[in-house]
Design a protein around this motif. Structure first.
Motif, PDB file in Angstrom:
ATOM      1  N   ASP A 319     -12.375  -1.104  -2.788  1.00  0.00           N
ATOM      2  CA  ASP A 319     -12.910   0.234  -2.494  1.00  0.00           C
ATOM      3  C   ASP A 319     -11.731   1.112  -2.057  1.00  0.00           C
ATOM      4  N   ASP A 320     -11.247   1.932  -2.987  1.00  0.00           N
ATOM      5  CA  ASP A 320     -10.042   2.730  -2.742  1.00  0.00           C
ATOM      6  C   ASP A 320     -10.454   4.179  -2.473  1.00  0.00           C
ATOM      7  N   TYR A 321     -11.268   4.364  -1.455  1.00  0.00           N
ATOM      8  CA  TYR A 321     -11.915   5.662  -1.244  1.00  0.00           C
ATOM      9  C   TYR A 321     -10.939   6.754  -0.835  1.00  0.00           C
ATOM     10  N   ASP A 322      -9.842   6.398  -0.168  1.00  0.00           N
ATOM     11  CA  ASP A 322      -8.895   7.448   0.245  1.00  0.00           C
ATOM     12  C   ASP A 322      -7.453   6.977   0.151  1.00  0.00           C
ATOM     13  N   GLY A 323      -7.191   6.142  -0.858  1.00  0.00           N
ATOM     14  CA  GLY A 323      -5.864   5.554  -1.004  1.00  0.00           C
ATOM     15  C   GLY A 323      -4.729   6.567  -1.028  1.00  0.00           C
ATOM     16  N   GLU A 324      -5.045   7.784  -1.454  1.00  0.00           N
ATOM     17  CA  GLU A 324      -4.005   8.811  -1.559  1.00  0.00           C
ATOM     18  C   GLU A 324      -3.551   9.327  -0.198  1.00  0.00           C
ATOM     19  N   TYR A 325      -4.401   9.179   0.801  1.00  0.00           N
ATOM     20  CA  TYR A 325      -4.141   9.876   2.056  1.00  0.00           C
ATOM     21  C   TYR A 325      -3.400   9.005   3.055  1.00  0.00           C
ATOM     22  N   ARG A 326      -2.127   8.823   2.771  1.00  0.00           N
ATOM     23  CA  ARG A 326      -1.232   8.085   3.644  1.00  0.00           C
ATOM     24  C   ARG A 326      -0.132   9.062   4.037  1.00  0.00           C
ATOM     25  N   TYR A 327       0.206   9.073   5.311  1.00  0.00           N
ATOM     26  CA  TYR A 327       1.090  10.151   5.806  1.00  0.00           C
ATOM     27  C   TYR A 327       2.466   9.673   6.230  1.00  0.00           C
ATOM     28  N   VAL A 328       2.624   8.368   6.485  1.00  0.00           N
ATOM     29  CA  VAL A 328       3.914   7.898   6.989  1.00  0.00           C
ATOM     30  C   VAL A 328       4.859   7.511   5.869  1.00  0.00           C
ATOM     31  N   SER A 329       4.368   7.283   4.673  1.00  0.00           N
ATOM     32  CA  SER A 329       5.228   6.946   3.545  1.00  0.00           C
ATOM     33  C   SER A 329       4.431   7.220   2.278  1.00  0.00           C
ATOM     34  N   ARG A 330       4.947   6.827   1.157  1.00  0.00           N
ATOM     35  CA  ARG A 330       4.224   7.014  -0.099  1.00  0.00           C
ATOM     36  C   ARG A 330       2.938   6.190  -0.079  1.00  0.00           C
ATOM     37  N   PRO A 331       1.908   6.652  -0.737  1.00  0.00           N
ATOM     38  CA  PRO A 331       0.707   5.816  -0.851  1.00  0.00           C
ATOM     39  C   PRO A 331       1.048   4.436  -1.414  1.00  0.00           C
ATOM     40  N   LEU A 332       0.389   3.414  -0.899  1.00  0.00           N
ATOM     41  CA  LEU A 332       0.589   2.066  -1.416  1.00  0.00           C
ATOM     42  C   LEU A 332      -0.062   1.950  -2.796  1.00  0.00           C
ATOM     43  N   PRO A 333       0.533   1.149  -3.677  1.00  0.00           N
ATOM     44  CA  PRO A 333      -0.165   0.914  -4.943  1.00  0.00           C
ATOM     45  C   PRO A 333      -1.485   0.194  -4.663  1.00  0.00           C
ATOM     46  N   ALA A 334      -2.410   0.341  -5.567  1.00  0.00           N
ATOM     47  CA  ALA A 334      -3.704  -0.318  -5.393  1.00  0.00           C
ATOM     48  C   ALA A 334      -3.550  -1.830  -5.524  1.00  0.00           C
ATOM     49  N   LEU A 335      -4.427  -2.560  -4.845  1.00  0.00           N
ATOM     50  CA  LEU A 335      -4.505  -4.011  -5.022  1.00  0.00           C
ATOM     51  C   LEU A 335      -4.668  -4.343  -6.503  1.00  0.00           C
ATOM     52  N   LYS A 336      -5.447  -3.550  -7.200  1.00  0.00           N
ATOM     53  CA  LYS A 336      -5.693  -3.755  -8.634  1.00  0.00           C
ATOM     54  C   LYS A 336      -4.399  -3.857  -9.426  1.00  0.00           C
ATOM     55  N   SER A 337      -3.347  -3.158  -8.948  1.00  0.00           N
ATOM     56  CA  SER A 337      -2.090  -3.172  -9.695  1.00  0.00           C
ATOM     57  C   SER A 337      -1.433  -4.554  -9.670  1.00  0.00           C
ATOM     58  N   LEU A 338      -1.861  -5.421  -8.752  1.00  0.00           N
ATOM     59  CA  LEU A 338      -1.319  -6.780  -8.675  1.00  0.00           C
ATOM     60  C   LEU A 338      -2.177  -7.788  -9.436  1.00  0.00           C
ATOM     61  N   ASP A 339      -3.266  -7.320 -10.016  1.00  0.00           N
ATOM     62  CA  ASP A 339      -4.301  -8.209 -10.543  1.00  0.00           C
ATOM     63  C   ASP A 339      -3.965  -8.695 -11.940  1.00  0.00           C
ATOM     64  N   PRO A 437      -1.430   4.621   9.700  1.00  0.00           N
ATOM     65  CA  PRO A 437      -0.589   5.238   8.666  1.00  0.00           C
ATOM     66  C   PRO A 437      -1.328   6.240   7.788  1.00  0.00           C
ATOM     67  N   GLY A 438      -2.644   6.214   7.784  1.00  0.00           N
ATOM     68  CA  GLY A 438      -3.343   7.105   6.854  1.00  0.00           C
ATOM     69  C   GLY A 438      -4.801   7.230   7.199  1.00  0.00           C
ATOM     70  N   GLY A 439      -5.565   7.714   6.252  1.00  0.00           N
ATOM     71  CA  GLY A 439      -7.007   7.872   6.440  1.00  0.00           C
ATOM     72  C   GLY A 439      -7.379   9.301   6.759  1.00  0.00           C
ATOM     73  N   MET A 440      -8.640   9.502   7.076  1.00  0.00           N
ATOM     74  CA  MET A 440      -9.161  10.840   7.313  1.00  0.00           C
ATOM     75  C   MET A 440      -9.819  10.972   8.677  1.00  0.00           C
ATOM     76  N   HIS A 441      -9.695   9.941   9.500  1.00  0.00           N
ATOM     77  CA  HIS A 441     -10.291  10.038  10.836  1.00  0.00           C
ATOM     78  C   HIS A 441      -9.373   9.381  11.865  1.00  0.00           C
ATOM     79  N   LEU A 442      -9.620   9.703  13.134  1.00  0.00           N
ATOM     80  CA  LEU A 442      -8.898   9.091  14.247  1.00  0.00           C
ATOM     81  C   LEU A 442      -9.822   8.093  14.928  1.00  0.00           C
ATOM     82  N   ILE A 443      -9.201   7.109  15.585  1.00  0.00           N
ATOM     83  CA  ILE A 443      -9.967   6.111  16.332  1.00  0.00           C
ATOM     84  C   ILE A 443      -9.586   6.241  17.800  1.00  0.00           C
TER      85      ILE A 443
END
Lengths: 506, 506
Positions: A319-339, A437-443
């Motif tokens: 479930d890659d709902y917000d994979g693009e939203y990473r702020y400390v470095s480039r977005p990580l590639p999807a797990l799917k890319s290793l499949d 490192p990312g996401g759209m909410h704070l904890i």
């Protein structure tokens, strides 16, 4: 707000039954109001008239409002009361009221009853903004005012390029040809599938052909589609704990058993899943930013998960709902890319990168499974309306999509920093904030055994949105924390105001 | 059409591996064509470049087409051949090809390979008409040319008020506010539910409140929603035989057992259903015009069915897909209008009265079941995109919907009479036509043990659409007949032409 508790306006003087009494079409001013002019021509509602009863009622209310007999803010009787009053079917009154509400004449106010819309202006029934919260409760500085502060799952609605969208939308709707009106391709518009395949390759490191992409009407639809194609009632599935509640919900309704698997700083504890349910048929993971803890699934865990799935011929649902939203470095590639072995089903969505109301998501299936998913999609006739898909296709093809994501990544980084700093300064002593490192909410962690659920309930009453980590948790030992979306918090000052309001509720 | 079998254009002379060789962005004319100018600057595709490989390939094809190196009608290598040629991942080539196809540069032609689009004109990727049939096969007089003659399940696409639709659509898309972008009401847009409730009361005699209406993304979605809410795997359901094949299909995938119940001149033989499966959990019927035989369910049968459902606490699913299209008298009220005990689930759709590509349908549930359906809709997050729902709402609110239905009822009556008369005059000896009170297709009976399936197969090869009654039948003893949609047959002359073509295939 002016209220009017005098319902006698709806009763004909001396006649308790046929309350709304007038004749012909020009009856607006003839309401049996106490102050109606004497001798006015009144007659009962006519069940045999060509105009249906609901419409007669609708017309009378509308005319009464137009003529000023009913004034903005006036309370009108409940549908139930009017049903009894007039001796008609409840459905008839409901239809009349809902048409009046849809066209903006009246407003249901829950326990407070139904009133004539204050500040009534002529407007069409369509696409008008509907405030989700009482403006009096929301701080005046909060934008946009149609959602609650900190409301989860929403992108920055104020930053969406609505003008571009409207231009493309108008173009697409005008371009509709007879060929576009027949049954759409049930797997999704071919042009959209191509655009998604291209996007996934560039942005998420996934190489797939358009034929592997199935357009769905949202994440839950994606999960239902996967379940229909590859799982059966009674199967066991690993779910992250804490994890996104709707996933549990969908599987529950499909009678698929959820196996909670704990999450630590490296994401889902795969070894724990193997210990608890080694033969589970599938695992659902959020590898980019765990939902809701925002940690990333480490590379060793990714390999361990794929290895387990390959050995057991189980499925990994990414479930890659917000994979693009990473702020400390480039977005990580999807797990799917290793499949390499074709065990990963990749679930993407436009809800977070465009907006949730769009109801458009997609699924990438391993090549050998394409035929099975085509069969299931044919049976249930998936896919969304052509028009929305055509607009998204144009939005992607013309580069707006990539630009928007870039802009949002920058904006969310800024809003996240500003909101975190503001809340830290106001609430930091009581509620330390996780660094992610990312996401759209704070904890925000709650100390001293405070209940996150109780705080959230108090916040909702005060017009503030928050979610309790406890509600995202299946096992009982999870820490108490508040989840606050920051994407719609426009400035540090607003965040400080909001933080002070939370502080007052602690 | 010119074809070009010389694939050496893709190989660099003397270099069998890196075939597509050029450098920089301005490489269109530098293809390693046999006739490329000597000494041109060529270099291999660059996997490490910022531009992804699929895009490099896409760019080269596009530039080659733009510069005239590849000409309209030229055949290009298959994706598989090019994959081998370049030693790249198949997905990379597929993405490049599908983008080129989506943007209209190339056209896949099945066994005939892929060619550069003949008569290539600049155009966007979106909403262009896609011919569903080779224009050379269709008679020149047939309109619209993007569908097959007699194609089932389609309304008259040429008569849809596209301009009104486009105007409303453009207005709705421009009116989108942040409040409209959040998660939509999962049961459907409130304004749309109100409009549907009002429409059903006036046109179908159904009194229901908007809260009883659930907007779905099509009839199959409606059936899946009902099954999820009220049925379980292993349950038995009466289905009309012959009947609409997708109903069987959906239930089959949900592991719900279909009990075929025969249909006679009065519709489903209810007594037969009671004999075969007295304890079935549900019955699906098409009371207005049985699908596909077009007979109406008689009033005694309606009462018998409701009585059975009430006594057994079973459900009646009323599929009212084309209830409006009756030509010999006023449309019959819906079965639902007789439902005093709350046993009928009414399935309506916009596919036939607007167009199938809209993917919008709805369900009316009995009041006591509303909560259960709300729960299921929440879990699976039903409902379609707001935009489409907003357009339909405006279309209904402004009276276009009612007007369109009136116009279509008249038009279909005319087209039905003209088509039936024409086919009767040409084919009547061999294939008598059933007389029916309504519906959107004609039924032509095949005499003398002729196979409807074989005739349909021959018609499809000749570019004509038809469906075989045998394919709509579960039991084996059904008569052989051809189902031909008439709504897109614009004149008697066209119908005669088409009839003669069918005659030639007998």
């Amino acid at each position: 707000m002016k209220t009017n508790n005098d319902w006698s306006m709806l009763r004909e003087p001396g006649n308790g039954h046929h309350g709304m009494v007038c004749s012909g079409t020009n009856c607006g001013a003839d309401w049996s109001m106490p102050d109606a002019k004497p001798g006015s021509s009144i007659s009962p509602l006519d069940p045999a008239a060509a105009t249906p009863l609901y419409r007669q009622i609708y017309d009378r209310f509308r005319d009464a409002i137009a003529s000023g007999v009913l004034k903005p803010g006036d309370r009108i009787p409940s549908a139930r009361a009017l049903t009894q009053e007039l001796g008609l079917a409840r459905g008839t009154i409901d239809v009349a009221y809902s048409l009046l509400a849809a066209e903006g004449y009246i407003q249901p106010r829950g326990q407070a009853g139904t009133i004539v819309t204050p500040d009534l202006k002529p407007r069409g029934p369509v696409a008008s903004p509907r405030p989700r919260t009482d403006p009096a409760l929301a701080p005046p500085s909060f934008r946009p005012d149609s959602i609650l502060p900190f409301q989860m799952g929403l992108p920055a609605l104020d930053a969406f390029p609505r003008k571009v969208w409207a231009r493309l939308g108008a173009r697409c709707v005008r371009a509709m040809q007879p060929g576009d009106m027949v049954h759409p391709a049930v797997y999704g518009l071919p042009e959209l599938r191509s655009q998604i395949a291209a996007y996934l390759q560039v942005s998420r490191g996934i190489i797939c052909s358009p034929a592997q992409i199935f357009v769905t009407s949202g994440y839950r639809h994606t999960i239902a589609l996967i379940s229909q194609a590859l799982l059966k009632a009674g199967d066991r599935v690993w779910l992250e704990d804490p994890g996104y509640p709707p996933t549990r919900d969908v599987f529950g309704h499909l009678r698929i058993a959820a196996v909670p698997v704990p999450v630590d700083q490296d994401g889902m504890v795969v070894s724990d899943g193997i210990r608890r349910a080694p033969k589970a048929r599938a695992a659902v993971v959020t590898p980019a930013h765990q939902s809701p803890l925002c940690v990333s699934l480490s590379l060793p865990r990714r390999w361990a998960l794929l290895d387990w799935a390959t050995r057991n011929e189980s499925w990994v649902i990414e479930d890659d709902y917000d994979g693009e939203y990473r702020y400390v470095s480039r977005p990580l590639p999807a797990l799917k890319s290793l499949d390499q072995e074709g065990r990963v089903l990749y679930a993407g969505t436009f809800s977070k990168v465009l907006f949730p109301g769009i109801r458009l998501a997609y699924l990438v299936v391993p090549e050998p499974q394409v035929e099975r998913f085509e069969e299931i999609s044919q049976a249930f006739a998936g896919g969304g309306p052509q028009l929305t898909q055509a607009i998204v296709t144009a939005f992607m093809a013309e580069g707006h999509f990539a630009r928007h994501i870039q802009r949002m990544r920058k904006l969310y980084g800024e809003r996240r920093d500003a909101t975190a700093a503001a809340l830290e300064s106001v609430l930091g002593g009581a509620m330390p904030i996780d660094s992610q490192p990312g996401g759209m909410h704070l904890i925000l962690r709650l100390r001293g055994g405070r209940s996150d659920r109780e705080l959230v309930a108090r916040m909702m009453k005060a017009g503030l949105y928050g979610e309790a980590l406890t509600d995202w948790t299946m096992a009982r030992d999870q820490a108490s924390a508040l989840l606050l979306n920051f994407t719609n918090i426009g400035s540090r000052r607003i965040a400080e105001d909001l933080g002070r309001r939370i502080l007052g509720l602690l």
